[in-house]
Design an enzyme around this catalytic site. Structure first.
Site, PDB file in Angstrom:
ATOM      1  N   MET A 208       1.464  -3.303  -3.670  1.00 60.86           N
ATOM      2  CA  MET A 208       0.975  -4.014  -2.478  1.00 60.86           C
ATOM      3  C   MET A 208       2.022  -4.259  -1.407  1.00 60.86           C
ATOM      4  O   MET A 208       1.828  -5.103  -0.533  1.00 60.86           O
ATOM      5  CB  MET A 208       0.334  -5.349  -2.898  1.00 60.86           C
ATOM      6  CG  MET A 208      -0.959  -5.202  -3.690  1.00 60.86           C
ATOM      7  SD  MET A 208      -2.179  -4.110  -2.918  1.00 60.86           S
ATOM      8  CE  MET A 208      -2.560  -5.060  -1.458  1.00 60.86           C
ATOM      9  N   ARG A 209       3.132  -3.540  -1.441  1.00 68.55           N
ATOM     10  CA  ARG A 209       4.133  -3.691  -0.384  1.00 68.55           C
ATOM     11  C   ARG A 209       4.148  -2.445   0.486  1.00 68.55           C
ATOM     12  O   ARG A 209       4.278  -1.325  -0.032  1.00 68.55           O
ATOM     13  CB  ARG A 209       5.549  -3.892  -0.991  1.00 68.55           C
ATOM     14  CG  ARG A 209       5.669  -5.073  -1.941  1.00 68.55           C
ATOM     15  CD  ARG A 209       5.336  -6.401  -1.300  1.00 68.55           C
ATOM     16  NE  ARG A 209       6.182  -6.711  -0.157  1.00 68.55           N
ATOM     17  CZ  ARG A 209       5.977  -7.745   0.649  1.00 68.55           C
ATOM     18  NH1 ARG A 209       4.956  -8.551   0.438  1.00 68.55           N
ATOM     19  NH2 ARG A 209       6.776  -7.961   1.663  1.00 68.55           N
TER      20      ARG A 209
ATOM     21  N   HIS B  88      -6.709   4.229  -2.881  1.00 75.35           N
ATOM     22  CA  HIS B  88      -7.112   3.164  -1.971  1.00 75.35           C
ATOM     23  C   HIS B  88      -8.605   2.920  -2.137  1.00 75.35           C
ATOM     24  O   HIS B  88      -9.388   3.869  -2.162  1.00 75.35           O
ATOM     25  CB  HIS B  88      -6.789   3.561  -0.528  1.00 75.35           C
ATOM     26  CG  HIS B  88      -7.162   2.527   0.478  1.00 75.35           C
ATOM     27  ND1 HIS B  88      -6.372   1.421   0.731  1.00 75.35           N
ATOM     28  CD2 HIS B  88      -8.245   2.405   1.274  1.00 75.35           C
ATOM     29  CE1 HIS B  88      -6.965   0.672   1.658  1.00 75.35           C
ATOM     30  NE2 HIS B  88      -8.105   1.244   1.995  1.00 75.35           N
TER      31      HIS B  88
END
Ligand code: NHR
Length: 199
Positions: free
Chosen positions: A72-73, A91
């Site tokens: 999530m970065r 995704h």
């Protein structure tokens, strides 16, 4: 990540690396005897410094591919370009629709009747990399984020192992001009209609 471990891919998983020391995937990996590492983004004030540390940790494991799963970065261009053609993500939307976060909420708010998930090569532009495979699911009356995300997740667990298998078999490549080639993939035969036509 558990689905990938269970898929029996023709690959060795050389490391599971997280930016979050509390990530459940680290325990799962350790139970499977897989090497784990943490590079905590909270220890870095600059994204470039975090990404450099992450790349060092990844390169120690000498992987052929870098597989994001719930990562999530946002990654810097330098990091992404270092692994060009070898860095992939899944995704939870039919890209290019619904980039970023809260994709199921976005789909419900938009009123689409078809939603899904996308495996793509990661490029510097967030959620815009060349697409390898997508799965579509219907959005059903009464769906909320919970029911919809569960339907999408079941498809994520099918298409991510397939995409990785193609990569392992050297059947998918990212060309110099950014196109995806897959050798020997079967074309889909049917359109997904949602709702279905009246019989
Ligand atoms: N990095 C690049 N350069 N390109 C992509 O396509 C990337 C990426 C890093 C992660 C996964 C993506 C997803 O599938 C991914 C694709 C995090 C965010 C985000 O906004 C957006 C998309 C994705 C992952 N992250 C916030 C940030 O400031 C933090 C959000 C949070 O911690 O909850 O980095 O969903």
């Amino acid at each position: 990540m558990e689905a990938l471990l269970a898929a029996g891919l023709p690959a060795q998983i050389c490391a599971v690396i997280s930016n979050d020391p509390a990530a459940k995937g680290l325990d799962t990996a350790a139970r499977h005897g897989i090497a784990t590492a943490v590079v905590n983004h909270r220890d870095y004030t600059q994204r470039a410094d975090f990404d450099a540390a992450l790349a060092l940790t990844i390169d120690t494991a000498k992987p052929d591919f870098v597989v994001l799963a719930g990562f999530m970065r946002v990654l810097t261009a330098d990091f992404v370009n270092r692994y060009r053609g070898r860095l992939i993500n899944i995704h939870p939307s039919l890209l290019p629709a619904f980039t970023g976060l809260h994709t199921h909420r976005q789909a419900l708010d938009a009123g689409v009747r078809v939603h899904g998930c996308t495996v793509h090569f990661v490029t510097p532009q967030l959620d815009h990399g060349p697409i390898i495979i997508q799965a579509a699911v219907p959005v059903l009356p009464g769906d909320d984020e919970g029911t919809l995300s569960k339907r999408v997740l079941a498809e994520e667990h099918r298409i991510y192992p397939q995409a990785l298998r193609w990569l392992c078999e050297d059947r998918v490549t990212l060309t110099a001009d950014g196109q995806v080639n897959i050798s020997g993939a079967h074309p889909a035969k049917h359109a997904l209609l949602s709702p279905a036509l009246d019989v």
